[in-house]
Motif scaffolding. Structure first.
Motif, short mmCIF file in Angstrom:
data_model
loop_
_atom_site.label_atom_id
_atom_site.label_comp_id
_atom_site.label_asym_id
_atom_site.label_seq_id
_atom_site.Cartn_x
_atom_site.Cartn_y
_atom_site.Cartn_z
N PRO A 88 0.80 -1.23 0.00
CA PRO A 88 0.00 0.00 0.00
C PRO A 88 0.83 1.27 0.00
CG PRO A 88 -0.21 -1.21 2.09
CD PRO A 88 0.46 -2.12 1.12
N ALA A 89 2.02 1.23 0.57
CA ALA A 89 2.89 2.41 0.57
C ALA A 89 3.27 2.81 -0.85
CB ALA A 89 4.14 2.15 1.39
N LEU A 90 3.46 1.83 -1.73
CA LEU A 90 3.81 2.12 -3.12
C LEU A 90 2.61 2.70 -3.87
CD1 LEU A 90 5.99 1.94 -5.31
CD2 LEU A 90 5.20 -0.38 -5.81
N ALA A 91 1.43 2.17 -3.60
CA ALA A 91 0.22 2.72 -4.23
C ALA A 91 0.00 4.16 -3.79
CB ALA A 91 -0.99 1.86 -3.86
N SER A 92 0.21 4.43 -2.50
CA SER A 92 0.05 5.79 -1.98
C SER A 92 1.06 6.74 -2.62
CB SER A 92 0.21 5.79 -0.46
OG SER A 92 0.14 7.10 0.06
N LEU A 93 2.31 6.29 -2.73
CA LEU A 93 3.35 7.11 -3.36
C LEU A 93 2.93 7.50 -4.78
CD1 LEU A 93 7.17 6.44 -3.47
CD2 LEU A 93 5.90 6.64 -5.59
N ALA A 94 2.49 6.51 -5.56
CA ALA A 94 2.11 6.78 -6.94
C ALA A 94 0.92 7.73 -7.02
CB ALA A 94 1.77 5.48 -7.66
N GLY A 95 0.02 7.63 -6.05
CA GLY A 95 -1.17 8.46 -6.05
C GLY A 95 -0.93 9.91 -5.69
N HIS A 96 0.29 10.22 -5.24
CA HIS A 96 0.62 11.59 -4.86
C HIS A 96 1.71 12.20 -5.74
CE1 HIS A 96 -1.51 10.25 -1.22
NE2 HIS A 96 -1.81 11.53 -1.07
N ILE A 97 1.96 11.58 -6.88
CA ILE A 97 2.91 12.15 -7.84
C ILE A 97 2.20 13.22 -8.66
CG2 ILE A 97 4.31 11.69 -9.89
CD1 ILE A 97 4.80 8.88 -8.81
N GLY A 98 2.76 14.40 -8.71
CA GLY A 98 2.24 15.46 -9.57
C GLY A 98 0.75 15.71 -9.40
N ASP A 99 0.05 15.83 -10.53
CA ASP A 99 -1.39 16.05 -10.55
C ASP A 99 -2.02 14.94 -11.39
OD1 ASP A 99 -0.84 16.74 -13.22
OD2 ASP A 99 -0.76 18.88 -12.77
N PRO A 100 -3.36 14.91 -11.51
CA PRO A 100 -3.99 13.82 -12.28
C PRO A 100 -3.48 13.69 -13.71
CG PRO A 100 -5.64 14.96 -10.97
CD PRO A 100 -4.36 15.74 -10.82
N GLN A 101 -3.20 14.83 -14.35
CA GLN A 101 -2.71 14.77 -15.73
C GLN A 101 -1.36 14.05 -15.79
OE1 GLN A 101 -3.93 17.43 -14.22
NE2 GLN A 101 -5.64 18.16 -15.45
N VAL A 102 -0.47 14.39 -14.87
CA VAL A 102 0.85 13.74 -14.82
C VAL A 102 0.70 12.26 -14.50
CG1 VAL A 102 3.01 13.61 -13.51
CG2 VAL A 102 2.13 15.84 -14.25
N ARG A 103 -0.17 11.94 -13.55
CA ARG A 103 -0.31 10.53 -13.12
C ARG A 103 -0.89 9.65 -14.22
NH1 ARG A 103 -1.62 13.23 -8.26
NH2 ARG A 103 -3.90 13.05 -8.55
N HIS A 104 -1.67 10.25 -15.13
CA HIS A 104 -2.26 9.44 -16.20
C HIS A 104 -1.37 9.38 -17.45
CE1 HIS A 104 -5.94 9.63 -13.79
NE2 HIS A 104 -6.34 8.60 -14.51
N ARG A 105 -0.27 10.11 -17.47
CA ARG A 105 0.66 10.05 -18.59
C ARG A 105 2.04 9.51 -18.17
NH1 ARG A 105 -0.59 9.26 -23.31
NH2 ARG A 105 1.49 9.98 -23.89
N GLY A 106 2.51 9.94 -17.01
CA GLY A 106 3.83 9.52 -16.57
C GLY A 106 3.89 8.03 -16.25
N THR A 107 5.05 7.43 -16.47
CA THR A 107 5.22 5.99 -16.27
C THR A 107 6.32 5.71 -15.25
OG1 THR A 107 6.89 5.76 -18.01
CG2 THR A 107 4.56 5.58 -18.67
N ILE A 108 6.24 4.54 -14.64
CA ILE A 108 7.25 4.17 -13.65
C ILE A 108 8.61 4.00 -14.32
CG2 ILE A 108 6.65 1.70 -13.82
CD1 ILE A 108 7.39 1.47 -10.83
N GLY A 109 8.64 3.41 -15.50
CA GLY A 109 9.92 3.21 -16.18
C GLY A 109 10.57 4.51 -16.57
N GLY A 110 9.77 5.46 -17.05
CA GLY A 110 10.32 6.76 -17.41
C GLY A 110 10.87 7.50 -16.22
#
Length: 264
Positions: A88-110
């Motif tokens: 769950p800590a990883l899911a929470s981290l990903a959910g607080h990256i940038g804003d919704p636009q960034v989260r729906h375009r940005g990738t973990i590999g990038g």
């Protein structure tokens, strides 16, 4: 933006072949760093190789490991039932990256390949002891990050997935820049068995790093009070218009205590 050629790779092998053509090519994942720098003419690649069609997205649970494809977006990581239940800590981290636009375009590999010193994922990889899989090999997180915006990747090497061992306890807490949501300081704490790993992002003048003093104290007793008296040398930290090195040193202690409390 300067002119460039656009290629959409259908496979990882095809992307590698395009990289070797000598067109001064750059890989395009979510484009959250590359596209803005190209617009500002700070980068001028001769060719762009789009990885969106290379089949690198997806999340799987394999035994006690969560495997995330390199082209999986932050939003997909945040909303994945597998990640939410296993780490769950990883899911929470990903959910607080940038804003919704960034989260729906940005990738973990990038994000991992770019290794921005204030990015969130590098702290997760280091603290969780993740393994980066590429088209050539497997790299432990401790071997992968090599300084500011630098990694162990070769010029023709592409991240295909990241494997995260499931910890017994983990949490990530950051003090975000109010505009960009990048971490002024972020601390990821993970406990597996008797071992504890603490990774700090946003603060080090050489990028993400592990905090040995905190790891040693928490391995003896996993409690926020175990961090009392443990400090971070400001000389090894970054100072800028957003926060001085001394302030970041203070924030590391505060964020670490909050992360341990949340994990426990």
């Amino acid at each position: 933006m300067y002119p460039f050629k656009y290629h959409k790779a259908a496979t990882v092998r095809g992307a590698v072949g395009l990289l070797k053509k000598g067109e001064d090519a750059k890989l395009l994942a979510g484009g959250q760093t590359l596209i803005p720098t190209m617009k500002q003419r700070l980068a001028s690649p001769g060719a762009i190789i789009d990885l969106s069609g290379a089949g690198l997205a997806g999340i799987e649970l394999k035994g006690r490991t969560v495997v995330i494809g390199a082209m999986t977006t932050h939003a997909e990581v945040a909303n994945s039932p597998i990640v939410q239940q296993a780490i769950p800590a990883l899911a929470s981290l990903a959910g607080h990256i940038g804003d919704p636009q960034v989260r729906h375009r940005g990738t973990i590999g990038g994000s991992v390949a770019n290794n921005d010193p204030a990015a969130d994922y590098p702290a997760a990889l280091l603290a969780l002891g993740a393994t980066v899989h590429t088209n050539k090999r497997k790299l432990a997180a401790d071997e992968f990050f090599a300084g500011l915006f630098s990694t162990a990747l070769d010029e023709d090497e592409i991240i295909t997935k990241v494997a995260f061992p499931i910890p017994a306890k983990a949490a990530y807490v950051k003090f975000p820049n109010p505009a960009s949501r990048y971490a002024l300081v972020g601390v990821f704490v993970a406990k597996k068995g008797r071992a504890v790993r603490v990774a700090v992002t946003g603060a080090g003048n050489d990028g993400v790093f592990r905090h040995a003093g905190m790891e040693e104290a928490l391995a003896k007793r996993f409690n926020a009070k175990s961090l009392d008296g443990i400090t971070t040398e400001a000389a090894s930290l970054n100072g800028d218009i957003h926060a001085s090195a001394d302030y970041r040193a203070h924030l590391i202690g505060v964020m670490a205590r909050r992360a341990v409390a949340a994990a426990a």
